[in-house]
Design a protein around this motif. Structure first.
Motif, mmCIF file in Angstrom:
data_model
loop_
_atom_site.group_PDB
_atom_site.id
_atom_site.type_symbol
_atom_site.label_atom_id
_atom_site.label_comp_id
_atom_site.label_asym_id
_atom_site.label_seq_id
_atom_site.Cartn_x
_atom_site.Cartn_y
_atom_site.Cartn_z
ATOM 1 N N THR A 274 0.838 -1.192 0.000
ATOM 2 C CA THR A 274 0.000 0.000 0.000
ATOM 3 C C THR A 274 0.880 1.252 0.000
ATOM 4 N N TRP B 105 -6.251 -5.967 7.433
ATOM 5 C CA TRP B 105 -7.394 -5.183 6.959
ATOM 6 C C TRP B 105 -8.643 -5.519 7.761
ATOM 7 N N GLU C 55 -8.390 0.295 7.615
ATOM 8 C CA GLU C 55 -9.420 0.477 6.585
ATOM 9 C C GLU C 55 -9.210 1.833 5.940
ATOM 10 N N ASP C 56 -9.604 1.958 4.678
ATOM 11 C CA ASP C 56 -9.539 3.257 4.014
ATOM 12 C C ASP C 56 -10.340 4.283 4.792
ATOM 13 N N ARG D 114 -10.881 9.346 0.735
ATOM 14 C CA ARG D 114 -9.706 8.536 0.381
ATOM 15 C C ARG D 114 -8.885 9.096 -0.777
ATOM 16 N N SER D 115 -9.526 9.278 -1.934
ATOM 17 C CA SER D 115 -8.777 9.545 -3.151
ATOM 18 C C SER D 115 -9.723 10.022 -4.246
ATOM 19 N N GLY E 9 -4.359 6.206 -1.578
ATOM 20 C CA GLY E 9 -5.271 6.762 -0.591
ATOM 21 C C GLY E 9 -4.541 7.710 0.337
ATOM 22 N N LEU F 226 -6.497 7.009 6.259
ATOM 23 C CA LEU F 226 -6.529 5.627 6.731
ATOM 24 C C LEU F 226 -7.066 5.590 8.146
ATOM 25 N N LYS G 145 -15.741 9.549 -0.375
ATOM 26 C CA LYS G 145 -14.603 8.625 -0.285
ATOM 27 C C LYS G 145 -13.829 8.612 -1.598
#
Length: 332
Positions: free
Chosen positions: A19, A48, A72-73, A77-78, A87, A90, A139
């Motif tokens: 990641t 996760w 987890e995201d 996020r992005s 991302g 977090l 998100k």
């Protein structure tokens, strides 16, 4: 001066190891968890959320006598989903994970505590909320805004029903199943007899990579299915009421001032701001929408500044997403 110890965190999946920015998020050296570990070399084990890697993290951490971390995201996020889009937020949970209502999470425990969640951050919370709504941030931020042609022209009332992907772990861990979605749709129709019911499919269903629970729904004089990608904030702001099982779109609707009915047990239900069709007996406090927002988006989430790729805050991510998002006001 004593040099600060650099933590080492073992991770239980190659996905976490690969990641982008993971060592910055965790503020640690990250390694793959081998079969045999020396306890003195590992400070924590991460996986996760409630997925298989999270369950493995629990087992390995227990053997080593170190904490388990559940990742987890974040909620912002992005631009796009997927591995090709890094991302910039977090969640790091020390108890469970926010979407698993079967056990406590760090977020739930924070909301249940006596912590004054808005103390000293009232203005930043208000500002962040305003910017998220103004720039239509979610998100993921690649979907175009809702257009006038997406809606029927002469609706007297509009109600949104949020579909999710079949097999989504947040559904099962939110106390729901396929039948719950049918119950939700029936309730939306029965409880809003003069409304047009808009059913929004999940983005991954729109992309035809997964199926939803309401994928095969046929449109009629009262029901419209929105199958194409639409920015969530632009959609909920045009609705009078929102029905969801566990989708975070329900919380985004709360931010936009809409009435929200929950048929599952998402992280934001049970605190007195939603119409809940299931109860979680552990959730014993009343919390305002602003307190929920502060807890989840400020206290619970770790951010990285996308511009310098160092630890940052929510405003670093909001600014970057607003600048690059296809649905932001900056692109009007």
């Amino acid at each position: 001066m004593t040099q600060r110890h650099q933590r080492t965190i073992a991770v239980t999946s190659a996905g976490i190891l690969n990641t982008p920015l993971i060592e910055i998020f965790l503020d640690a050296t990250v390694c793959r968890a081998p079969l045999l570990l020396k306890p003195r070399t590992i400070d924590a084990v991460a996986g996760w959320g409630a997925k298989e890697s999270g369950r493995r993290a629990t087992k390995v951490a227990r053997k080593l006598g170190v904490p388990a971390l559940y990742l987890e995201d974040g909620f912002l996020r992005s631009i796009r989903p997927g591995k090709t889009a890094p991302g910039y937020s977090l969640v790091i949970d020390y108890e469970g994970i926010y979407y698993d209502s079967t056990r406590p999470s760090t977020l739930e425990n924070l909301l249940n505590s006596d912590t004054l969640l808005l103390a000293g951050i009232e203005d930043p919370v208000e500002r962040a909320k305003y910017l998220i709504l103004n720039h239509h941030l979610s998100k993921y931020n690649h979907a175009p805004r809702l257009t006038a042609t997406d809606l029927r022209e002469h609706d007297s009332q509009r109600v949104l029903v949020v579909d999710q992907t079949a097999g989504d772990s947040s559904v099962e861990m939110g106390g729901a199943d396929a039948h719950t979605f049918q119950q939700m749709l029936a309730a939306a129709l029965n409880e809003n007899p003069h409304a047009t019911i808009y059913v929004k499919t999940h983005p991954e269903v729109s992309a035809k990579t997964k199926r939803g629970y309401l994928t095969n729904l046929v449109e009629d004089e009262r029901t419209v299915v929105l199958r194409h990608p639409i920015n969530p904030i632009s959609l909920v702001t045009k609705m009078d009421r929102v029905y969801t099982v566990t989708s975070t779109m329900g919380f985004e609707a709360l931010l936009a001032g809409r009435q929200v009915t929950c048929f599952g047990i998402p992280w934001y239900s049970g605190w007195g701001v939603t119409d809940d069709r299931q109860l979680c007996s552990r959730r014993s406090r009343s919390r305002s929408i602003d307190e929920l927002f502060a807890a989840a988006y400020f206290h619970y989430t770790t951010y990285i500044n996308p511009r310098n790729r160092k630890r940052g805050d929510i405003f670093d991510v909001i600014s970057w997403l607003a600048e690059h998002s296809t649905s932001s006001d900056t692109h009007d």
